[in-house]
Write an enzyme that holds these catalytic residues in place. Structure first.
Site, PDB file in Angstrom:
ATOM      1  CE  LYS A   1      17.484  24.467   1.576  1.00 48.20           C
ATOM      2  NZ  LYS A   1      18.908  24.276   1.961  1.00 48.20           N
TER       3      LYS A   1
ATOM      4  CG  ASP B   1      20.407  28.562   5.078  1.00 48.31           C
ATOM      5  OD1 ASP B   1      20.691  28.356   6.271  1.00 48.31           O
ATOM      6  OD2 ASP B   1      19.881  27.691   4.353  1.00 48.31           O
TER       7      ASP B   1
ATOM      8  N   GLY C   1      20.943  23.772   6.505  1.00 50.23           N
ATOM      9  CA  GLY C   1      20.799  22.815   7.595  1.00 50.23           C
ATOM     10  C   GLY C   1      20.778  21.389   7.078  1.00 50.23           C
ATOM     11  CB  SER C   2      22.003  18.186   8.434  1.00 52.60           C
ATOM     12  OG  SER C   2      23.358  18.449   8.136  1.00 52.60           O
ATOM     13  N   GLY C   3      19.335  17.400   7.284  1.00 53.50           N
ATOM     14  CA  GLY C   3      17.976  16.888   7.413  1.00 53.50           C
ATOM     15  C   GLY C   3      17.206  16.894   6.100  1.00 53.50           C
ATOM     16  CG  HIS C   4      16.727  19.927   4.176  1.00 55.43           C
ATOM     17  ND1 HIS C   4      15.459  19.882   4.700  1.00 55.43           N
ATOM     18  CD2 HIS C   4      17.334  20.994   4.752  1.00 55.43           C
ATOM     19  CE1 HIS C   4      15.301  20.893   5.556  1.00 55.43           C
ATOM     20  NE2 HIS C   4      16.424  21.580   5.606  1.00 55.43           N
TER      21      HIS C   4
ATOM     22  CG  HIS D   1      13.301  23.934   8.125  1.00 59.45           C
ATOM     23  ND1 HIS D   1      13.101  24.856   7.127  1.00 59.45           N
ATOM     24  CD2 HIS D   1      14.593  23.536   8.038  1.00 59.45           C
ATOM     25  CE1 HIS D   1      14.245  25.019   6.471  1.00 59.45           C
ATOM     26  NE2 HIS D   1      15.149  24.237   7.002  1.00 59.45           N
TER      27      HIS D   1
END
Lengths: 333, 333
Positions: B105, B110, B54-57, B219
């Site tokens: 991860k 994922d 996911g994006s945001g990291h 998250h």
């Protein structure tokens, strides 16, 4: 106030201890008086480059100490000017016989103290030149400043003067390049939130849930205007237009661009800002030749960003591309 | 919610557009399906390294694409797994004939999607191996994960496997190194604040003014315990002890250490954390041989940090030191 700190009075020293521990191959820290200095200083025959200012803007300035950039940095307490004795000691520590350049952000305390330190050093026979950076187009005078404030062009000047000094240029030439970078560069920032100074324990200023501060200073000083929050695209256009109109930058210009976070804004947003900026500049036939996107000159935990543009010719770009090895900027090594 | 974004649905794509514009010398972005890939992919005869999530990291994973690290990264929407078709396309794009390693991860979506993509690629004759990273010692199962979550060891595995692939090691050896890094590494994080997902528009979780979340997931998933905020020294000790006791790390060990901000915590605090961490480790005769301090695996605008330690021998350190040229990690080039 929730921060990863111990006693608020110890933040600057404890953070510097961590910087020194993490980067012992590049730099060391003197704690009495406090300054950060290249591990191999002084470099004989090379012009020394010294900067400094209040802490809270990390990685500026300590994170830019190393080969190809600063020889030393003098950190004050958070948002507080360092003292002349710090600057004098740092200048002495990096004097390799070719003189020392002070790169000073235009805040009244910094300017006065660097002037005093320069006089003390000159009295002892060290040649000192100073370049004052005043690139922030937001406001004319400000809370801590007569004239325009110093902002992101400081990073550009430190890189380019550092490269020039590493090439063996003499003090006059290095200082001249620093002045040229300042004259060719403009910046402006904005805040989505206030920052919180550890010793104060509460936000520096109040900002409504739906408002932003356009043209904010890096100590939370008021900007041009408080306005309703808008889409990123419009905020970036507002910043870019103020900057471009001021110099002015013109079609055909090549620039070094920087999008710097204020400390509390994540990279996902900063890249979005950079994308918008490059589109706007392309529409004006201004070509981004080099760029930095990240946290380079910050304001503690403030959310927001600042944009910096410097007109660059082949000489400045070549100096920009020279190798650099510091905690925060590293390439070619 | 105040962020430097436009429509919350467009954040991932617009941020990637900025990443691509800023680093065209290193990488490019495919938008249908979405993946970030080395500008010169595929590299003939080299094992390809692909990661994603996911994006945001950010900078994980797109900021680690480049020579000596990832060949491609598949970003999902914010905090959402990328899809198998993204992974399949990225795997094909970097397949230079020597097979492709997926570094995943441990989050259920994922893992499932990378498994499906691996099967699709294998059916087309591409050799694929996978390494699942599950280094977070905070909790056993979690909101999005069966077993331990993947955290900062991902960065270490991407660097070390990327270096091994650049040296020309074969797929089995590169995958073996990835598994060894995972087995030798442990992480744990903590949050001072929640993050805010753009599409949600409000904080992911509630955290009292005086509380922190110890062991938080990236998250915003619950950690081990919610506890009163304490001085940084105590919080770092809490994290370090949980990590050291788990492997366990022992006196005489050399480690690669990382202090990663969660996105909203400034560098002045992260260096303070690193200073405390190194003192604690020194007290246990654990030597920090290499380190990273900054924002490497983040959680949008969350304030807080995570600590990662990996036991390193001469082989891992040598691979760590190999040149790397990505937006977020760069040395030797």
């Amino acid at each position: 106030m929730k921060k990863l700190i111990n006693d608020p009075q110890d933040v600057m020293r404890e953070s510097l201890a961590g910087l020194a521990a993490a980067h012992a191959d590049i730099l060391k820290v003197s704690f009495d008086p406090v300054y950060v200095v290249r591990a191999d200083a002084p470099v004989a025959g090379k012009v020394g480059i010294v900067s400094g200012g209040g802490s809270g803007h990390e990685p500026l300035h300590g994170g830019f100490v190393g080969q190809g950039m600063l020889d030393a940095a003098c950190p004050g307490q958070v948002f507080t000017s360092p003292s002349p004795d710090q600057m004098e000691a740092a200048t002495s520590a990096v004097d390799g016989g070719a003189g020392v350049l002070h790169i000073v952000k235009n805040y009244t305390g910094d300017v006065l103290n660097f002037e005093m330190a320069a006089e003390l050093c000159q009295a002892r026979g060290v040649q000192v030149e100073s370049v004052v950076i005043n690139d922030d187009v937001a406001v004319q005078d400000s809370l801590y400043t007569a004239g325009r404030r110093g902002l992101g062009v400081t990073v550009m000047a430190e890189k380019i003067c550092g490269a020039a000094a590493a090439r063996g240029y003499d003090l006059g030439r290095v200082a001249g390049l620093g002045r040229r970078v300042n004259e060719s560069g403009r910046s402006m920032g904005m805040a989505l939130t206030s920052c919180t100074v550890p010793a104060a324990g509460k936000p520096t200023f109040e900002l409504g849930e739906g408002d932003i501060e356009m043209g904010v200073g890096i100590h939370g000083e008021p900007g041009r205007t408080r306005m309703p929050h808008r889409p990123g695209k419009e905020l970036v256009a507002h910043l870019a237009e103020a900057i471009v109109a001021d110099l002015p930058f013109r079609g055909g210009d090549r620039v070094i661009a920087m999008v710097s976070g204020m400390g509390g804004t994540p990279l996902i947003e900063l890249y979005l800002v950079y994308g918008e900026l490059e589109q706007i500049l392309r529409g004006r036939q201004i070509a981004v030749a080099r760029r930095l996107v990240g946290n380079y000159i910050t304001s503690l935990d403030m959310a927001g960003c600042a944009i910096t543009l410097v007109q660059a010719d082949d000489e400045l770009l070549s100096l920009w591309d020279d190798p650099v090895l510091t905690p925060a900027l590293r390439w070619g090594m």
